[in-house]
Design an enzyme around this catalytic site. Structure first.
Site, PDB file in Angstrom:
ATOM      1  N   THR A 219      48.347 -12.057  21.000  1.00 49.96           N
ATOM      2  CA  THR A 219      48.009 -13.150  19.702  1.00 49.96           C
ATOM      3  C   THR A 219      46.480 -12.692  19.301  1.00 49.96           C
ATOM      4  OG1 THR A 219      49.501 -14.828  20.621  1.00 49.96           O
ATOM      5  CG2 THR A 219      47.627 -15.531  19.279  1.00 49.96           C
ATOM      6  N   ASP A 250      52.060 -22.738  20.509  1.00 50.88           N
ATOM      7  CA  ASP A 250      50.527 -23.611  19.914  1.00 50.88           C
ATOM      8  C   ASP A 250      49.944 -22.990  18.846  1.00 50.88           C
ATOM      9  OD1 ASP A 250      50.078 -21.443  21.569  1.00 50.88           O
ATOM     10  OD2 ASP A 250      47.984 -21.861  21.409  1.00 50.88           O
ATOM     11  N   GLY A 273      51.844 -21.038  25.084  1.00 50.45           N
ATOM     12  CA  GLY A 273      51.626 -22.225  23.859  1.00 50.45           C
ATOM     13  C   GLY A 273      51.769 -23.531  24.371  1.00 50.45           C
TER      14      GLY A 273
HETATM   15  N1  ASP Z   1      50.026 -18.845  22.077  1.00 54.56           N
HETATM   16  C1  ASP Z   1      50.848 -17.893  21.793  1.00 54.56           C
HETATM   17  C2  ASP Z   1      52.204 -18.679  21.875  1.00 54.56           C
HETATM   18  O1  ASP Z   1      52.407 -19.464  22.756  1.00 54.56           O
HETATM   19  C3  ASP Z   1      51.190 -16.843  22.549  1.00 54.56           C
HETATM   20  C4  ASP Z   1      49.879 -16.053  22.863  1.00 54.56           C
HETATM   21  O2  ASP Z   1      48.844 -16.544  22.964  1.00 54.56           O
HETATM   22  O3  ASP Z   1      49.822 -14.690  23.344  1.00 54.56           O
HETATM   23  O4  ASP Z   1      52.958 -18.556  20.833  1.00 54.56           O
END
Ligand code: ASP
Length: 355
Positions: A219, A250, A273
């Site tokens: 991300t 998230d 998340g």
């Molecule tokens: N936080 C992101 C999610 O849960 C994934 C990530 O940060 O890699 O969609």
């Protein structure tokens, strides 16, 4: 006579020029910007030097683009959008092209942006056709009466405001596809057909260009402070590999993966998340700054190493305050990250033993 007239108009132009200049607010702050490219099991042992160099180059290119905007007196929002658009186009990161796949073999993209000066925010989830989800999140904030749009409606809005639309296969990368197949096999789930429009499957196995398990992360997020003293935050992601049932993490949830307020701080998160949503991580960091008067580094460490760990959650955050303090914290073996403040030195990190 003619020369008098031209002299008078020259004086008039000079006066108008001077007063226009006087109306420009004098820069009151030194700009600063912090960026992440995902947290996860990112270890030296599993990262070859070429891959590591490619990640570091990707972080550098993006943060330099953001820094350039700020150095030209651009806004924090403009800097964030510029940096994230570059990361969304970079197939190494799990955002835009290079996003992970759902269990159904699709790329469903989430993004959010928030303006700390006004508390305005925009977010999108499950976008499949808009090339730059971060620009769409910004358009939701600036051109719609809403904060969050999802699915085909979000893409339709993107089209209506003239944002570039692409065939879903644009986001396809072989690495993410192979990562999906590995994950589905592990979970004993059926493997969907190769997406329409994807390039033909390679006849020889492709070389891994990502560290194991990094497929779960990647991300991207940026927080920035501009010369007017305003802060903002943005995040963009493909979510988690093999996500099902319209799962949203998230990143596009204001207060969880993304938050900004000039009263406290701007935060972007990365990690699993579900934990970030339950804790309201981004707003939680800002609460500690705003209501407990914590320095930002202490606040991010408290949320990641105490609150997130208490839930057995994993991930990290980057943060910035209107007075230019920058911070990051993560409880994973690594987090792709970079920061620079006006007049300072660019700092790039990948592993946890780097400053
Ligand atoms: N936080 C992101 C999610 O849960 C994934 C990530 O940060 O890699 O969609």
């Amino acid at each position: 006579m003619k020369s008098w007239k031209s002299l008078l108009s020259a004086v008039a132009i000079a006066i108008i020029g001077l007063s226009a200049h006087a109306q420009q607010p004098a820069p009151t702050h030194r700009w600063a910007i912090v960026l992440h490219g995902g947290a996860g099991v990112i270890e030296r042992a599993s990262m070859d030097p070429k891959t590591e160099a490619a990640y570091r180059a990707g972080l550098k290119e993006a943060i330099e683009a953001g820094a350039k905007v700020l150095d030209n007196n651009g806004s924090a929002l403009d800097a964030i959008e510029a940096a994230i658009r570059i990361l969304e186009d970079n197939p190494l990161f799990n955002a835009g092209r290079g996003a992970v796949f759902t269990a159904n073999g699709k790329n469903e993209l989430d993004a959010a942006i928030m303006d700390g000066a006004t508390l305005r925010a925009g977010a999108v989830a499950e976008v499949t056709r808009t090339r730059h989800p971060i620009s769409l999140a910004r358009a939701v904030m600036e051109k719609s009466p809403h904060v969050m749009l999802v699915g085909p409606g979000a893409d339709a809005f993107a089209q209506s405001v003239g944002l570039e639309q692409v065939d879903p296969s644009f986001f396809f990368t072989e690495n993410r596809w192979q990562a999906l197949i590995r994950e589905l096999k592990k979970e004993g789930l059926p493997i969907p057909p190769r997406p329409a429009g994807a390039p033909p499957a390679p006849s020889t196995p492709i070389a891994e260009i990502e560290p194991p398990d990094a497929h779960k992360y990647g991300t991207v997020g940026v927080v920035a402070l501009d010369r007017s003293g305003h802060i903002a935050a943005g995040t963009s992601t493909g979510g988690l590999t093999a996500k099902r049932w319209g799962r949203v993490g998230d990143s596009p949830i204001i207060g969880a993966g993304t938050y900004a307020s000039n009263q406290s701080c701007a935060v972007s998160g990365t990690g699993t998340g579900e934990y970030f949503i339950r804790l309201g991580v981004a707003r939680e960091v800002c609460n500690l700054v705003q209501f407990k008067g914590m320095p930002i580094q202490q606040a991010v460490d408290a949320v990641i190493h105490t609150e997130l760990e208490a839930l057995h959650g994993d991930g990290g955050v980057i943060a910035i305050t209107p007075d230019g303090q920058m911070a990051w914290s993560f409880n994973t073996p690594g987090m792709f990250r970079a920061r620079i403040a006006e007049g300072g030195k660019l700092q790039i990190g990948v592993y946890s033993d780097e400053p």
